[in-house]
Design a protein around this motif. Structure first.
Motif, mmCIF file in Angstrom:
data_model
loop_
_atom_site.group_PDB
_atom_site.id
_atom_site.type_symbol
_atom_site.label_atom_id
_atom_site.label_comp_id
_atom_site.label_asym_id
_atom_site.label_seq_id
_atom_site.Cartn_x
_atom_site.Cartn_y
_atom_site.Cartn_z
ATOM 1 N N ASP A 1 0.677 -1.044 0.128
ATOM 2 C CA ASP A 1 0.061 -0.177 0.061
ATOM 3 C C ASP A 1 0.841 1.290 0.044
ATOM 4 O O ASP A 1 1.975 1.244 0.482
ATOM 5 C CB ASP A 1 -1.124 0.230 1.396
ATOM 6 C CG ASP A 1 -2.272 0.859 0.895
ATOM 7 O OD1 ASP A 1 -2.209 2.167 0.674
ATOM 8 O OD2 ASP A 1 -3.228 0.204 0.883
ATOM 9 N N ARG A 2 0.440 2.110 -0.789
ATOM 10 C CA ARG A 2 1.327 3.544 -0.655
ATOM 11 C C ARG A 2 0.835 4.306 0.321
ATOM 12 O O ARG A 2 1.410 5.593 0.510
ATOM 13 C CB ARG A 2 1.155 4.394 -1.929
ATOM 14 C CG ARG A 2 -0.352 4.511 -2.671
ATOM 15 C CD ARG A 2 -0.278 5.526 -3.695
ATOM 16 N NE ARG A 2 -1.496 4.838 -4.690
ATOM 17 C CZ ARG A 2 -1.516 5.386 -6.108
ATOM 18 N NH1 ARG A 2 -0.612 6.283 -6.283
ATOM 19 N NH2 ARG A 2 -2.512 5.067 -6.708
ATOM 20 N N ASP A 3 -0.315 4.194 1.145
ATOM 21 C CA ASP A 3 -0.680 4.913 2.287
ATOM 22 C C ASP A 3 -0.129 4.350 3.409
ATOM 23 O O ASP A 3 -0.530 3.305 3.952
ATOM 24 C CB ASP A 3 -2.248 4.823 2.200
ATOM 25 C CG ASP A 3 -3.026 5.949 3.307
ATOM 26 O OD1 ASP A 3 -2.213 6.108 4.192
ATOM 27 O OD2 ASP A 3 -4.049 6.263 3.062
ATOM 28 N N PRO A 4 0.826 5.406 4.200
ATOM 29 C CA PRO A 4 1.420 4.908 5.615
ATOM 30 C C PRO A 4 0.267 4.583 6.553
ATOM 31 O O PRO A 4 0.489 3.755 7.342
ATOM 32 C CB PRO A 4 2.269 6.153 5.840
ATOM 33 C CG PRO A 4 2.370 6.679 4.610
ATOM 34 C CD PRO A 4 1.288 6.719 3.884
ATOM 35 N N ILE B 1 -1.043 1.220 6.020
ATOM 36 C CA ILE B 1 -0.074 0.125 6.432
ATOM 37 C C ILE B 1 -0.069 -0.359 7.918
ATOM 38 O O ILE B 1 -0.107 -1.340 8.461
ATOM 39 C CB ILE B 1 1.303 0.535 5.905
ATOM 40 C CG1 ILE B 1 1.688 0.260 4.477
ATOM 41 C CG2 ILE B 1 2.440 -0.196 6.595
ATOM 42 C CD1 ILE B 1 1.750 -0.748 3.894
ATOM 43 N N SER C 1 -1.340 -3.412 9.783
ATOM 44 C CA SER C 1 -0.063 -4.332 10.282
ATOM 45 C C SER C 1 -0.698 -4.610 11.714
ATOM 46 O O SER C 1 -0.544 -5.716 12.268
ATOM 47 C CB SER C 1 1.027 -3.409 10.273
ATOM 48 O OG SER C 1 1.326 -3.172 9.148
ATOM 49 N N ALA D 1 4.567 -6.341 5.258
ATOM 50 C CA ALA D 1 4.116 -4.923 4.671
ATOM 51 C C ALA D 1 5.176 -4.505 3.812
ATOM 52 O O ALA D 1 6.333 -4.517 4.104
ATOM 53 C CB ALA D 1 3.773 -4.094 5.919
ATOM 54 N N HIS D 2 4.490 -3.805 2.690
ATOM 55 C CA HIS D 2 5.292 -3.284 1.906
ATOM 56 C C HIS D 2 4.936 -1.770 1.412
ATOM 57 O O HIS D 2 3.931 -1.966 0.727
ATOM 58 C CB HIS D 2 5.415 -4.231 0.469
ATOM 59 C CG HIS D 2 6.539 -3.931 -0.475
ATOM 60 N ND1 HIS D 2 7.850 -3.250 0.001
ATOM 61 C CD2 HIS D 2 6.503 -3.438 -1.756
ATOM 62 C CE1 HIS D 2 8.566 -3.130 -1.038
ATOM 63 N NE2 HIS D 2 7.706 -3.165 -2.387
ATOM 64 N N HIS D 3 5.554 -0.791 1.816
ATOM 65 C CA HIS D 3 5.075 0.450 1.712
ATOM 66 C C HIS D 3 5.635 0.956 0.206
ATOM 67 O O HIS D 3 6.698 1.197 0.004
ATOM 68 C CB HIS D 3 5.634 1.331 2.326
ATOM 69 C CG HIS D 3 5.090 2.869 2.345
ATOM 70 N ND1 HIS D 3 5.596 4.151 2.862
ATOM 71 C CD2 HIS D 3 4.174 3.308 1.835
ATOM 72 C CE1 HIS D 3 5.071 5.116 2.301
ATOM 73 N NE2 HIS D 3 4.006 4.728 1.889
ATOM 74 N N ASN E 1 -1.223 8.781 -0.956
ATOM 75 C CA ASN E 1 -0.109 8.756 0.012
ATOM 76 C C ASN E 1 0.195 10.287 0.205
ATOM 77 O O ASN E 1 0.791 11.326 -0.657
ATOM 78 C CB ASN E 1 1.297 8.280 -1.164
ATOM 79 C CG ASN E 1 2.656 8.130 -0.253
ATOM 80 O OD1 ASN E 1 2.637 8.705 0.984
ATOM 81 N ND2 ASN E 1 3.550 7.391 -0.880
#
Length: 327
Positions: free
Chosen positions: A58-61, A64, A68, A80-82, A134
């Protein structure tokens, strides 16, 4: 902040799991949820496919962090992979594998983004026109409205929003830039409503929804990323792996349909008695056309109404000839 599970209903949840599960039943299986959101699809996959490890992109912290927390009970089975969801190579590297066994792309906007009023995604709540998935990206929707020329604004509204009054709306935005720039969602809703003839406002819900969709797509470069992501996802699958994609408007669905159709169709000229190996299909379609949400789900969860689901299985590596042509 309420729990992620209570804030979002994943669309066609069990159908997605059922389509992916046959490829995830062996030890060491890896599935990529390219659009992690608040983790609803991921939770179901990790629960029902106990042999699988899942990488959530996901590009949204904020997404994530929420996902998580929701998925922490699965330990190291969740990674998780940002990143943006076309980064399939990064997701594979995070899992320490060369190929994935399953990939899910749910292209809908997360409830996290729509329901957070201050992010400016919703035409139903007044807020600054942000719309960035993001928050680390530099350009907001307000920035776009303040800098794009009339021709570009018209193109964005017409192509991404399928807005028939695109030129009129763009002209109105440009006309008020110096005196009353459009910086908030309520301003934009009022402007769009004034640009659309009263006789056409009664059908199809809020008249501004197409404009908001178009700006969101443009701000987040959604079509550009999708055009990279679907071919990248197909190439990230190992033989026997499966891909499931949920689209929510015709532009998205057309891109997905074309990529899957190309992979599932022989590329040799018609009429050949034997199809050469390099022209053989490398995908098998798992759905007949695009599937819609069941009627009961569409009634219970209005956000599922526009969904179009397509799925395919990887039957062999991409022949080198077709791989070079795609590149």
């Amino acid at each position: 902040m309420s729990d992620a599970a209570s804030r979002h209903q994943p669309v066609m949840l069990q159908r997605c799991v059922d389509l992916l599960a046959p490829a995830l039943s062996h030890e060491g299986a890896v599935v990529i949820d390219g659009t992690l959101g608040m983790g609803g699809h991921s939770e179901a996959l990790l629960t029902q496919c106990p042999d699988a490890t899942l990488v959530g992109i996901d590009r949204d912290p904020q997404a994530i962090a929420l996902a998580s927390q929701r998925l922490q009970r699965f330990g190291d089975r969740f990674i998780a992979h940002h990143a943006e969801y076309d980064d399939m190579a990064g997701a594979l590297a995070a899992a320490g594998v060369d190929k994935a066994d399953g990939i899910l792309l749910d292209l809908g906007v997360s409830s996290l983004q729509i329901d957070e009023a201050d992010r400016g995604f919703s035409y139903a709540q007044d807020a600054p026109l942000d719309m960035r998935m993001n928050s680390e990206d530099s350009v907001t929707a307000a920035d776009l409205l303040a800098t794009a020329d009339q021709r570009e604004l018209t193109r964005i509204l017409r192509v991404y929003g399928e807005e028939r009054y695109a030129a009129r709306i763009a002209e109105s935005i440009i006309a008020r830039r110096d005196t009353d720039p459009v910086e908030r969602s309520a301003q934009l809703v009022d402007l769009v409503r004034a640009c659309i003839p009263a006789a056409t406002r009664t059908a199809g819900g809020n008249p501004a929804k197409r404009t908001f969709q178009a700006l969101r797509i443009a701000v987040n470069r959604e079509i550009e990323i999708l055009e990279r992501a679907v071919p990248a996802a197909v190439e990230a699958l190992g033989t026997g792996g499966r891909i499931v994609v949920e689209s929510y408007h015709s532009l998205e669905d057309r891109i997905v349909k074309n990529v899957l159709a190309e992979g599932s169709t022989a590329s040799a000229p018609p009429g050949l008695p034997v199809i050469p190996d390099e022209d053989q299909p490398y995908l098998k379609l798992l759905t007949r056309g695009a599937e819609k949400a069941p009627e009961a789900e569409a009634e219970a969860n209005p956000r599922s109404k526009p969904v179009r689901l397509r799925a395919a299985e990887r039957t062999r590596p991409t022949p080198s000839k077709r791989h070079r042509r795609a590149a």
